[in-house]
Every structure is written in C-alpha cells, then in structure tokens.
Write an enzyme that holds these catalytic residues in place. Structure first.
Site, short mmCIF file in Angstrom:
data_model
loop_
_atom_site.label_atom_id
_atom_site.label_comp_id
_atom_site.label_asym_id
_atom_site.label_seq_id
_atom_site.Cartn_x
_atom_site.Cartn_y
_atom_site.Cartn_z
N CYS A 1 0.83 -1.25 0.01
CA CYS A 1 -0.05 0.10 0.14
C CYS A 1 0.95 1.40 0.13
CB CYS A 1 -0.87 0.17 1.26
SG CYS A 1 -2.03 -1.14 1.65
N ASN B 1 -1.44 1.05 5.75
CA ASN B 1 -0.24 0.16 5.15
C ASN B 1 0.24 -0.46 6.10
OD1 ASN B 1 2.84 1.39 3.77
ND2 ASN B 1 1.96 -0.66 3.81
N GLY B 2 0.54 -2.03 5.83
CA GLY B 2 0.99 -2.74 6.77
C GLY B 2 0.03 -3.92 6.99
N GLY C 1 1.47 0.14 -5.04
CA GLY C 1 0.21 -1.14 -5.05
C GLY C 1 -0.41 -0.80 -6.28
N TYR D 1 14.25 -1.91 -2.03
CA TYR D 1 13.46 -1.83 -3.29
C TYR D 1 12.35 -1.22 -3.33
CZ TYR D 1 10.47 -3.75 -6.84
OH TYR D 1 9.67 -3.82 -7.93
#
Ligand code: SF4
Length: 471
Positions: free
Chosen positions: A11, A112-113, A38, A254
């Site tokens: 996300c 997010n997570g 995402g 990344y």
C-alpha cells in the site's frame, strides 16, 4: 528488479488537510506519486466538515479516478490509498479506504501494513456482533476504532493502538480531522509536511509530499499520532516506541522511490552504497556493470564506482506494462519478463557482464534475464544481488511468498546459480547491507534472518481471513 519476482509492497497512503483547496485532486496526485506501492486498487475519501464521500475501485489510480469522480469529492479533508493485497485476496471489497458511520460521525481509514494478530482481533470483533464486509485486517481496525472508548478521536485512536500487534501506518479521516498514525515498531514509513497553502499532508513517502509542494517534512515517529490542521500539526505519543525498532529494510532495497528520504537517509544514496559494498564483497573481473532497471540502477552505479568497471545499460524496459493486466500468478510472472525487457545487444556482445539486481524471491525471472544477456552475445554473466538471500516470509505487510516458493529457502547458492544459469552469483551479506545503511540496529531483517521483531502466529497466512469466512 523485475516486478515479476519481487517482494510486493501492499500500500501507499496519503492524507490531506487543506481548507479551500481541491483536496481530492491533491490526494489523487499524492496517490499517483505512490502508485509503485500498489497497483490493484485505489480510493479516496473526502469530508467537507459535514458529509463524507468515498470513491474506490480496482485498478491503477488513473483508471479509478476520472475528472467527474474527483469533482464529486468536494471538501477540506481527504485520505487516499493505493493497494496491493497482502491480507485477503485481490478484489473490490478489500479496496480502501474503509468508511463507516459511527456514533461519533463518519470515519474512514487507510492502512499500510499487516497486523500479526489480525485473525484473533477479527474473531473478537465478530463475537461482539459487528459485521464485516471484507477479508481485510484494515476493516477490523476500522471497526475497532468505531467502537473505541474515549472523548476525542485522538483518545479513541490511542486507546485502540495497544490491541494492534504488527505493522500499521494509517491515515484516518473523521468529519473534521485527518490523523497520521504509526505503529511503535516503525515498520512502514510515514511522513508529514506543510503544504504551500498552509495546510498539511501525510504520505507513505516523502517523494509524494514533495510532489504536493510540501516543506518542513518530518517522519511520524514510531507510536505517534499526528493531527493535521490548517496551521500547526499536533503530536501525541499514542504508545511509547518499542525498544527494538523494526523499520522495514526493504524500503531502502526496493520499495521506496529513490528520491524518498527515510530515517534520515536518502534512498538513492543507500542504494549506491549497497552496490559499493557488493563490489567490495564480491570483486570480479569483468568488462561492464549493468543494472536490471529501474530499482537496481543506483546500486549498479555504486558497484561500478567501487570496482572501477564501466557502467552501462544492458536492458530496455517497457515501463508501461501495467501489473493490473498481469495478474500476480506464478505462470503469468514467468511470461511477463519477455513483455517487459529487451537486451541492448551493442552494450553486451562479447562482454563479461556483471548484472546487478536488488533481490531474488522465487528465482523465476533472474534465469530469463541471464538468458537474455547471453542471447545478446555476452561471454560471461555474473549476477550480484544487493541484499542477502530471502529465505523467510514476511508477516508484516510484504508479500514475499511462502517458504515453499522461496528459492533461497530450499536451495544452496550453487544450486541457485545453476538454476539461473549464471557464471557466478553473490548475495550481499547482512553486515554489508547494514554498513551501506550506516546503522547497526533499528531495522527488521526477518526475511533474511528468520528472527522476527514481534511474536508471530505462523498459522496467519495471507488469505487466512477468507479461509475463516469460508470455513
Ligand atoms: Fe521488511 Fe523483510 Fe521485515 Fe517484512 S520481514 S518487514 S519485508 S524487512
């Protein structure tokens, strides 16, 4: 690396408070800047101080939002989300933000997570008679907030945080407030900044805040609740930071945009140093250093600089193949590589090539890339990877695949080298990776070491919720 064999972030989130501005459009551009985090669904919720409106759909940000959608999202407060599925499979009902009506007014949450105790929390919510419409842990969090004790939303958020174990960077929208919240381990990034108009914004990455013209950018601290307002930000320590902070090291390797700044470090600089460390650990006689575009580019520059071997481009990448059209299944990942890359033969023919990539998960794209380089006439192909072997799954919000899928969990270095057809293969050591960061601790590296910073219920799998529903 090719996105067909990479860890997948789930996300990107954005929050905006900017009275008398087009906050929906600002959230849209913020999400656009976070699209790499995402690509399966996107959504924006907006409040004008009275009414909250939401638009979300499966697809890329530009496919989900047309001008007529944005025109309907009028208000002063906005949150947005772009999603790759980590908990729950990829479908519309898991798209975010989640919006509900509560006793205290409308509430929307973007997350997010991944919570490691999500299954347990889900059961507790269901036992209280609360219905759920999705298989997402983020909806469980939304429902917990909706029913939380407290006189203000800050108190309700603070009172709920102790129940959440795992990774959460959140933006929360109420009728007349926007909050940015981060878990006490600091797993996923989240920053806030001041908009040129005087309002404020929060985003997963500082690159998105820069896109909106923000200055005075600062990280949301682990365990902190930040209230966005027109003039000054309000800070509240919801939970004390954990002594073992666990920032996700993959943000540097990344996920994050190279222009993003996290933990006081510019991602692009860290990636260059990862390449330099790799050159020191695995010196090799060769004629040219080539990156697998785009994320390995700074590391290849660093490798070339430290080794004295010239840098050059070895591949052309088609950047416009949207993952939306290439569903993340193994067979399509394998096919996808041919759609994505072409070799630059003039730069590779007759050369001893060092090919720099950022990670290998399943190992199904490194082989085709090596083949592409050899097919272009390279004499030797030496593969250098800017992180250690990924041998353990992530339960904190990154799709690394399962133990069975990870090539480094099942095979030795020599076996992987033979499988991908390289002349030699080297993964950066954990020590080299930490040297490149200039940090000894404060980071999670569980996918390399198997040492998790938080207790994990191994039965918790990506679609565990949906199995619970089905069962
Ligand atoms: Fe990041 Fe790996 Fe830790 Fe997951 S296990 S949070 S991907 S470092």
């Amino acid at each position: 690396m090719s996105e067909f064999d990479k860890p997948l972030e789930e996300c990107g989130i954005i929050g905006v408070f900017a009275p008398n501005e087009d906050v929906a459009r600002m959230a849209f551009f913020g999400l656009y800047a976070l699209q790499h985090r995402g690509q399966e669904a996107a959504g924006i919720a907006v409040s004008d101080g009275r009414t909250m409106r939401l638009h979300k759909e499966v697809g890329l940000v530009a496919q989900v939002f047309h001008p007529e959608h944005l025109a309907q999202l009028e208000g002063h407060y906005a949150i947005g989300h772009t999603r790759y599925s980590t908990t729950g499979s990829s479908n519309r009902r898991n798209a975010q933000p989640f919006m509900v009506e509560t006793f205290h007014g409308p509430l929307a949450v973007a997350h997010n997570g991944n919570l490691v105790n999500a299954s347990e929390l889900r059961q507790q919510v269901l036992q209280r008679g609360v219905g759920l419409s999705s298989s997402s842990d983020s909806e469980v969090m939304t429902m917990m907030l909706a029913g939380a004790e407290g006189d203000t939303w800050e108190e309700r958020i603070q009172n709920t945080m102790p129940y959440w174990h795992g990774a959460y960077s959140l933006v929360i929208l109420t009728r007349s407030q926007v909050f940015a919240v981060r878990d006490p381990w600091g797993f996923r990034p989240l920053s806030v900044g001041r908009l040129p108009s005087g309002g404020h914004a929060a985003a997963s990455e500082t690159g998105a805040l820069r896109t909106l013209g923000c200055d005075e950018i600062r990280e949301v601290k682990p365990g902190e609740i930040v209230t966005l307002s027109n003039t000054v930000l309000r800070f509240r320590q919801g939970l004390p930071p954990q002594p073992n902070l666990a920032r996700c090291i993959f943000e540097h390797i990344y996920f994050s945009r190279p222009d993003s700044f996290w933990d006081g470090l510019r991602v692009h600089q860290v990636r260059q140093r990862l390449g330099e460390e790799l050159a020191r650990e695995a010196p090799t006689e060769a004629d040219v250093v080539v990156p697998v575009p785009d994320s390995s580019l700074p590391a290849a520059i660093g490798y070339a600089r430290a080794s004295g071997i010239p840098y050059n481009e070895g591949f052309t990448k088609n950047r416009y193949i949207a993952r939306t059209f290439i569903q993340p299944t193994d067979s399509l990942r394998k096919q996808g590589i041919a759609l994505k890359f072409n070799a630059l033969e003039e730069n590779l023919r007759g050369q001893r090539v060092i090919m720099i990539d950022d990670s290998i998960v399943r190992g199904n794209t490194a082989g085709p890339l090596v083949k592409l380089v050899r097919g272009a006439g390279a004499r030797e192909v030496h593969v250098r990877i800017t992180c250690p072997p990924i041998a353990h799954p992530c339960y904190m919000g990154v799709d690394m695949g399962t133990y069975d899928e990870m090539i480094a969990h099942k095979h030795t270095l020599d076996e992987i080298r033979d499988y991908i057809g390289a002349d030699s293969l080297h993964f950066l050591s954990v020590e080299g990776m930490m040297r490149a960061l200039g940090r000894r601790e404060g980071y999670c590296n569980a996918c390399f070491s198997g040492v998790y910073p938080i207790e994990i219920d191994r039965a918790h799998v990506k679609t565990g919720f949906e199995k619970a529903i089905a069962g």
